[in-house]
Scaffold this motif. Sequence first.
Motif, mmCIF file in Angstrom:
data_model
loop_
_atom_site.group_PDB
_atom_site.id
_atom_site.type_symbol
_atom_site.label_atom_id
_atom_site.label_comp_id
_atom_site.label_asym_id
_atom_site.label_seq_id
_atom_site.Cartn_x
_atom_site.Cartn_y
_atom_site.Cartn_z
ATOM 1 N N VAL A 1 0.835 -1.198 0.000
ATOM 2 C CA VAL A 1 0.000 0.000 0.000
ATOM 3 C C VAL A 1 0.872 1.250 0.000
ATOM 4 N N GLY A 2 0.848 1.972 -1.111
ATOM 5 C CA GLY A 2 1.586 3.220 -1.210
ATOM 6 C C GLY A 2 0.692 4.429 -1.098
ATOM 7 N N THR A 3 -0.595 4.209 -0.843
ATOM 8 C CA THR A 3 -1.556 5.310 -0.716
ATOM 9 C C THR A 3 -1.614 5.764 0.731
ATOM 10 N N SER A 4 -1.504 7.067 0.962
ATOM 11 C CA SER A 4 -1.594 7.580 2.327
ATOM 12 C C SER A 4 -3.050 7.860 2.684
ATOM 13 N N GLY A 5 -3.291 8.152 3.948
ATOM 14 C CA GLY A 5 -4.634 8.495 4.387
ATOM 15 C C GLY A 5 -5.293 7.477 5.285
ATOM 16 N N LEU A 6 -4.675 6.303 5.476
ATOM 17 C CA LEU A 6 -5.241 5.308 6.383
ATOM 18 C C LEU A 6 -5.150 5.802 7.822
ATOM 19 N N GLN A 7 -6.255 5.718 8.548
ATOM 20 C CA GLN A 7 -6.274 6.125 9.946
ATOM 21 C C GLN A 7 -5.757 4.983 10.830
ATOM 22 N N THR A 8 -5.340 5.347 12.048
ATOM 23 C CA THR A 8 -4.767 4.360 12.966
ATOM 24 C C THR A 8 -5.715 3.189 13.202
ATOM 25 N N GLU A 9 -6.994 3.474 13.423
ATOM 26 C CA GLU A 9 -7.959 2.402 13.664
ATOM 27 C C GLU A 9 -8.174 1.536 12.423
ATOM 28 N N GLN A 10 -8.108 2.165 11.249
ATOM 29 C CA GLN A 10 -8.229 1.394 10.016
ATOM 30 C C GLN A 10 -7.056 0.435 9.849
ATOM 31 N N ILE A 11 -5.861 0.910 10.172
ATOM 32 C CA ILE A 11 -4.677 0.056 10.074
ATOM 33 C C ILE A 11 -4.802 -1.127 11.024
ATOM 34 N N LYS A 12 -5.270 -0.882 12.238
ATOM 35 C CA LYS A 12 -5.461 -1.969 13.200
ATOM 36 C C LYS A 12 -6.464 -2.994 12.673
ATOM 37 N N THR A 13 -7.547 -2.499 12.078
ATOM 38 C CA THR A 13 -8.554 -3.394 11.511
ATOM 39 C C THR A 13 -7.960 -4.257 10.401
ATOM 40 N N LEU A 14 -7.162 -3.635 9.543
ATOM 41 C CA LEU A 14 -6.539 -4.370 8.445
ATOM 42 C C LEU A 14 -5.520 -5.381 8.960
ATOM 43 N N GLN A 15 -4.792 -5.015 9.995
ATOM 44 C CA GLN A 15 -3.814 -5.947 10.569
ATOM 45 C C GLN A 15 -4.513 -7.159 11.179
ATOM 46 N N GLU A 16 -5.652 -6.932 11.812
ATOM 47 C CA GLU A 16 -6.425 -8.055 12.369
ATOM 48 C C GLU A 16 -6.950 -8.957 11.255
ATOM 49 N N LEU A 17 -7.410 -8.331 10.172
ATOM 50 C CA LEU A 17 -7.903 -9.111 9.037
ATOM 51 C C LEU A 17 -6.773 -9.924 8.410
ATOM 52 N N ALA A 18 -5.599 -9.314 8.273
ATOM 53 C CA ALA A 18 -4.448 -10.027 7.709
ATOM 54 C C ALA A 18 -4.089 -11.230 8.573
ATOM 55 N N GLN A 19 -4.166 -11.064 9.892
ATOM 56 C CA GLN A 19 -3.885 -12.167 10.798
ATOM 57 C C GLN A 19 -4.914 -13.280 10.635
ATOM 58 N N GLN A 20 -6.185 -12.892 10.504
ATOM 59 C CA GLN A 20 -7.247 -13.883 10.305
ATOM 60 C C GLN A 20 -7.065 -14.656 9.007
ATOM 61 N N GLN A 21 -6.633 -13.925 7.959
ATOM 62 C CA GLN A 21 -6.472 -14.548 6.650
ATOM 63 C C GLN A 21 -5.136 -15.275 6.514
ATOM 64 N N GLY A 22 -4.232 -15.037 7.460
ATOM 65 C CA GLY A 22 -2.929 -15.681 7.406
ATOM 66 C C GLY A 22 -2.072 -15.190 6.257
ATOM 67 N N ILE A 23 -2.119 -13.878 6.017
ATOM 68 C CA ILE A 23 -1.379 -13.309 4.888
ATOM 69 C C ILE A 23 -0.682 -12.024 5.313
ATOM 70 N N GLY A 24 0.511 -11.806 4.784
ATOM 71 C CA GLY A 24 1.286 -10.622 5.130
ATOM 72 C C GLY A 24 1.219 -9.552 4.060
ATOM 73 N N GLY A 25 1.588 -8.357 4.452
ATOM 74 C CA GLY A 25 1.610 -7.236 3.524
ATOM 75 C C GLY A 25 2.352 -6.075 4.151
ATOM 76 N N ILE A 26 2.390 -4.957 3.443
ATOM 77 C CA ILE A 26 3.107 -3.803 3.955
ATOM 78 C C ILE A 26 2.415 -2.509 3.539
ATOM 79 N N ILE A 27 2.284 -1.605 4.496
ATOM 80 C CA ILE A 27 1.783 -0.253 4.252
ATOM 81 C C ILE A 27 2.999 0.664 4.297
ATOM 82 N N VAL A 28 3.212 1.420 3.227
ATOM 83 C CA VAL A 28 4.440 2.204 3.102
ATOM 84 C C VAL A 28 4.108 3.694 3.031
ATOM 85 N N PRO A 29 4.329 4.443 4.115
ATOM 86 C CA PRO A 29 4.097 5.888 4.064
ATOM 87 C C PRO A 29 4.945 6.589 3.004
ATOM 88 N N ASN A 30 6.148 6.069 2.762
ATOM 89 C CA ASN A 30 7.020 6.685 1.767
ATOM 90 C C ASN A 30 7.983 5.640 1.229
#
Length: 258
Positions: free
Chosen positions: A92-121
């Motif tokens: 993810v190279g798009t900015s604008g994700l809020q802290t709570e949104q990131i937490k939600t996505l991290q929980e979903l990634a854990q549930q799905q068993g898949i990794g990823g990366i959010i890159v502010p820059n």
Amino acid sequence: MKKVFIAGFTGAMGQKAVQLVMEDPAYQLVGVLAPGASNPDPQVYHLAPTTKVYNQLAQVDIKADIWLDFTVPQAVFANTQFALQQHMHPVVGTSGLQTEQIKTLQELAQQQGIGGIIVPNFGLSAVLLMKFAQEAAQYFPDAEIIELHHADKQDAPSGTAISTAQLIAEQRQSPKPASPLHETLPHVRGGDYQGIKIHSVRLPGYVAHEEVLFGGPGEALTIRQDSFDRQSFMKGVKLALDQVMDLTELVVGLEKIL
């Protein structure tokens, strides 16, 4: 060969990413998404004939290993949710994700068993700036941030500025309370993140720049980085594409894979 899907492919960063993926034999561009892509013919956009073109998220029906997102703040959360649900590793190279949104996505990634990366820059100079600012905060708790971007950037402050402020706040000792101040022009002191003032500049001619100012008794420290061309971000994008499938959780920051 890793299969890559690019969301926001018609934008300035999206176009650079398309070129990167198409020129690298390690990747195959299997699909792209952009609201303005009304013509389904990939060759109209100078893509391979096998690349599928979509203009709505709900239309996307494709298998890919990696979801590369260069869209807009209003779309990035839903896009990343979709990618994780479809077992695509998000970069993810798009900015604008809020802290709570990131937490939600991290929980979903854990549930799905898949990794990823959010890159502010994706700029390596910006990653180093954040690292140096975090170290300096141990000795200079009083800091302000100025971030300067092109006039078309749709969010403020930048994700890089927010990440820098978070790192400074985590590292520093509590600064002395600021003296009461009367603002003769509302908001002239900028935004406030845990006592760290952030100032956003949006002007033609700029690309992406950040300056962190530290002040102490009788001395000051300034750390600055400048990105003059979006091509400079592609080294970071390539690094993320190369390593994202090895991640077991959704992490934030390019420094996590350096």
